[in-house]
Design a protein around this motif. Structure first.
Motif, PDB file in Angstrom:
ATOM      1  N   LEU A  77      -7.222   3.600   4.421  1.00  0.00           N
ATOM      2  CA  LEU A  77      -7.780   2.317   5.058  1.00  0.00           C
ATOM      3  C   LEU A  77      -6.776   1.388   5.562  1.00  0.00           C
ATOM      4  CD1 LEU A  77     -11.134   1.765   2.947  1.00  0.00           C
ATOM      5  CD2 LEU A  77     -10.995   2.733   5.115  1.00  0.00           C
ATOM      6  N   VAL A  78      -6.147   0.769   4.731  1.00  0.00           N
ATOM      7  CA  VAL A  78      -5.113  -0.109   5.273  1.00  0.00           C
ATOM      8  C   VAL A  78      -3.936   0.287   6.127  1.00  0.00           C
ATOM      9  CG1 VAL A  78      -3.337  -1.698   4.345  1.00  0.00           C
ATOM     10  CG2 VAL A  78      -5.373  -1.358   2.915  1.00  0.00           C
ATOM     11  N   VAL A  79      -3.590   1.460   5.956  1.00  0.00           N
ATOM     12  CA  VAL A  79      -2.394   2.089   6.967  1.00  0.00           C
ATOM     13  C   VAL A  79      -3.093   3.048   8.106  1.00  0.00           C
ATOM     14  CG1 VAL A  79      -0.101   3.048   7.049  1.00  0.00           C
ATOM     15  CG2 VAL A  79      -0.779   1.526   5.301  1.00  0.00           C
ATOM     16  N   GLY A  80      -4.013   4.023   7.560  1.00  0.00           N
ATOM     17  CA  GLY A  80      -4.209   5.201   8.316  1.00  0.00           C
ATOM     18  C   GLY A  80      -5.199   4.585   9.467  1.00  0.00           C
ATOM     19  N   VAL A  81      -6.325   3.817   9.126  1.00  0.00           N
ATOM     20  CA  VAL A  81      -7.316   3.463  10.283  1.00  0.00           C
ATOM     21  C   VAL A  81      -6.573   2.551  10.804  1.00  0.00           C
ATOM     22  CG1 VAL A  81      -9.498   2.402  10.260  1.00  0.00           C
ATOM     23  CG2 VAL A  81      -9.139   4.057   8.330  1.00  0.00           C
ATOM     24  N   THR A  82      -5.820   1.607  10.232  1.00  0.00           N
ATOM     25  CA  THR A  82      -5.084   0.536  11.122  1.00  0.00           C
ATOM     26  C   THR A  82      -4.257   0.990  12.237  1.00  0.00           C
ATOM     27  OG1 THR A  82      -5.200  -0.963   9.178  1.00  0.00           O
ATOM     28  CG2 THR A  82      -3.541  -1.107  11.069  1.00  0.00           C
ATOM     29  N   ASN A  83      -3.625   2.253  11.741  1.00  0.00           N
ATOM     30  CA  ASN A  83      -2.764   2.833  13.115  1.00  0.00           C
ATOM     31  C   ASN A  83      -3.321   4.109  13.589  1.00  0.00           C
ATOM     32  OD1 ASN A  83       0.028   1.657  12.574  1.00  0.00           O
ATOM     33  ND2 ASN A  83      -0.834   1.792  10.428  1.00  0.00           N
ATOM     34  N   ALA A 117      -7.285   8.226  -6.765  1.00  0.00           N
ATOM     35  CA  ALA A 117      -8.254   7.629  -5.813  1.00  0.00           C
ATOM     36  C   ALA A 117      -8.056   6.276  -5.458  1.00  0.00           C
ATOM     37  CB  ALA A 117      -9.787   7.798  -6.825  1.00  0.00           C
ATOM     38  N   LEU A 118      -7.563   5.457  -6.019  1.00  0.00           N
ATOM     39  CA  LEU A 118      -7.393   4.017  -5.720  1.00  0.00           C
ATOM     40  C   LEU A 118      -6.341   3.929  -4.520  1.00  0.00           C
ATOM     41  CD1 LEU A 118      -8.496   0.980  -6.032  1.00  0.00           C
ATOM     42  CD2 LEU A 118      -6.610   0.923  -7.947  1.00  0.00           C
ATOM     43  N   ALA A 119      -5.305   4.509  -5.014  1.00  0.00           N
ATOM     44  CA  ALA A 119      -3.868   4.520  -3.887  1.00  0.00           C
ATOM     45  C   ALA A 119      -4.332   5.230  -2.695  1.00  0.00           C
ATOM     46  CB  ALA A 119      -2.834   4.859  -4.549  1.00  0.00           C
ATOM     47  N   THR A 160       0.669  -1.145  -0.121  1.00  0.00           N
ATOM     48  CA  THR A 160      -0.010  -0.235   0.014  1.00  0.00           C
ATOM     49  C   THR A 160       0.870   1.197   0.027  1.00  0.00           C
ATOM     50  OG1 THR A 160      -1.818  -1.055   1.206  1.00  0.00           O
ATOM     51  CG2 THR A 160      -1.886   1.079   1.452  1.00  0.00           C
ATOM     52  N   GLY A 161       1.856   1.192   0.753  1.00  0.00           N
ATOM     53  CA  GLY A 161       2.831   2.456   0.810  1.00  0.00           C
ATOM     54  C   GLY A 161       3.587   2.584  -0.527  1.00  0.00           C
TER      55      GLY A 161
END
Length: 369
Positions: free
Chosen positions: A299-305, A291-293, A268-269
């Motif tokens: 979601l994958v990195v921001g919300v997780t952390n 938009a996709l990236a 993702t990064g």
């Protein structure tokens, strides 16, 4: 009405993030590695000292890690004084008769003990790893209660010692101790960080309001691409930081952790950096890439952390303020790039609509009679 390109972008972003979101970096570590804590556990000494024997706290205080390079087996003792773990030249073994083997498998320590768990029984050793290191939850170094201690409840704004703790070891016939401390660290105020993330999101998203076919629109596209790339770098830093905090040693250990449980956060990064570069180059379909990236990044990195915004001890090897800054950057740039990309796709779709035909004027009714 939103045209096909916009619908495809939204559907692809939603589908991909729904698949990737559960694959968080925590999967690289313990099954229940926390995303932050308000208690700071530290190892203060191994007494008496043993050259080649090191112990540290990993996973934001959730586990202890013991590395034994003494050339001799060292045993970790369980809660009733029974042998629990044996770490030595032959690898790591757990005693299947020790209650600690089952209680320490989860952070909550609420496992149901099997009938064979008997601290008084002769140890039954089972090999679980071939390396010199063991990591385990240990209730002696943790605060497991739902409510803080009474002293913390009386004054939760002050950093204070909860307790000193000891985990007994055995080196042959000699007793050894892991000594440490557990402190309450007041959690930060998450509100300023949330406001900063929201304002950053709005600022990045506003770039999508500029018309795509104009000079200002082209500059806005490049700006969003650069910001998304910066968010991707922040995401990579967070992901590597979690691996280091989980006990990864050296570049090889970090890479191994990233390629196993941290692979989706890593991709993702890297995807955000690539999409940002794609937009900076003003390549075709750059709006879709943003938009996709951006959606995956948020979601994958921001919300997780995101828990790091409200936790004083994040799963990272640096101060909490640095982790919170990185999370804020990821959330703002990821969500902002998603909104900007979708707005630009919608604007492009509207501009591509065929103009409605102009009705011909009615024929003149002629003739005087």
């Amino acid at each position: 009405m939103i045209r096909a390109p916009l619908r495809r972008a939204a559907l692809a972003a939603a589908a991909l993030t729904a698949v990737l979101a559960p694959a968080t970096p925590a999967a690289a570590h313990g099954a229940d590695a926390p995303n932050g804590a308000d208690y700071r556990a530290q190892v203060t000494a191994v007494a008496p000292a043993r050259p080649g024997l090191t112990v540290r706290v990993v996973e934001a205080g959730a586990r202890l890690e013991l590395v034994n390079r003494t050339g001799r087996p060292v045993e970790v003792m369980g809660y009733s004084g029974e042998p629990y773990l044996r770490i030595g030249p032959g690898g790591v073994y757990e005693n299947t008769r020790s209650p600690a083997t089952y209680l320490n498998r989860t952070l909550a320590g609420d496992a149901t003990l099997p009938d064979r768990a008997d601290p008084a029984a002769t140890p039954d050793w089972r090999r679980i790893d071939d390396g010199p290191a063991a990591r385990w939850h240990d209730r002696r170094s943790l605060w497991r209660e739902a409510n803080p201690p009474l002293s913390v409840r009386a004054d939760p704004t002050r950093e204070q010692r909860v307790r000193d703790w000891v985990v007994p070891l055995r080196d042959g016939a000699e007793p050894v101790e892991i000594r440490g401390t557990l402190d309450w660290v007041p959690p930060p105020d998450a509100y300023p960080w949330s406001v900063a993330a929201t304002l950053g999101f709005l600022a990045v998203a506003a770039a999508g309001l500029l018309a795509a076919g104009t000079t200002a629109g082209a500059r806005a596209l490049a700006a969003v691409g650069g910001l998304l790339a910066a968010g991707g770098v922040a995401a990579l830093a967070l992901t590597v930081g979690r691996e280091l905090d989980a006990g990864a040693a050296g570049p090889g250990g970090v890479l191994a952790g990233l390629l196993t449980g941290g692979v989706w956060a890593l991709l993702t990064g890297l995807g955000a950096v690539a999409a940002g570069a794609y937009a900076l180059a003003r390549r075709p379909a750059a709006d879709f890439a943003l938009a996709l990236a951006g959606a995956c990044l948020a979601l994958v990195v921001g919300v997780t952390n995101a828990a790091a915004l409200a936790r004083s001890v994040p799963p990272a090897p640096w101060p909490g303020e640095v982790a919170r800054l990185l999370v804020t950057l990821v959330l703002a740039t990821g969500a902002g790039a998603t909104a900007a990309g979708l707005l630009r796709l919608r604007s492009t779709a509207r501009a591509a609509r065929p103009a409605a035909p102009v009705p011909a004027p009615p024929a003149a009714v002629g003739g005087a009679g």
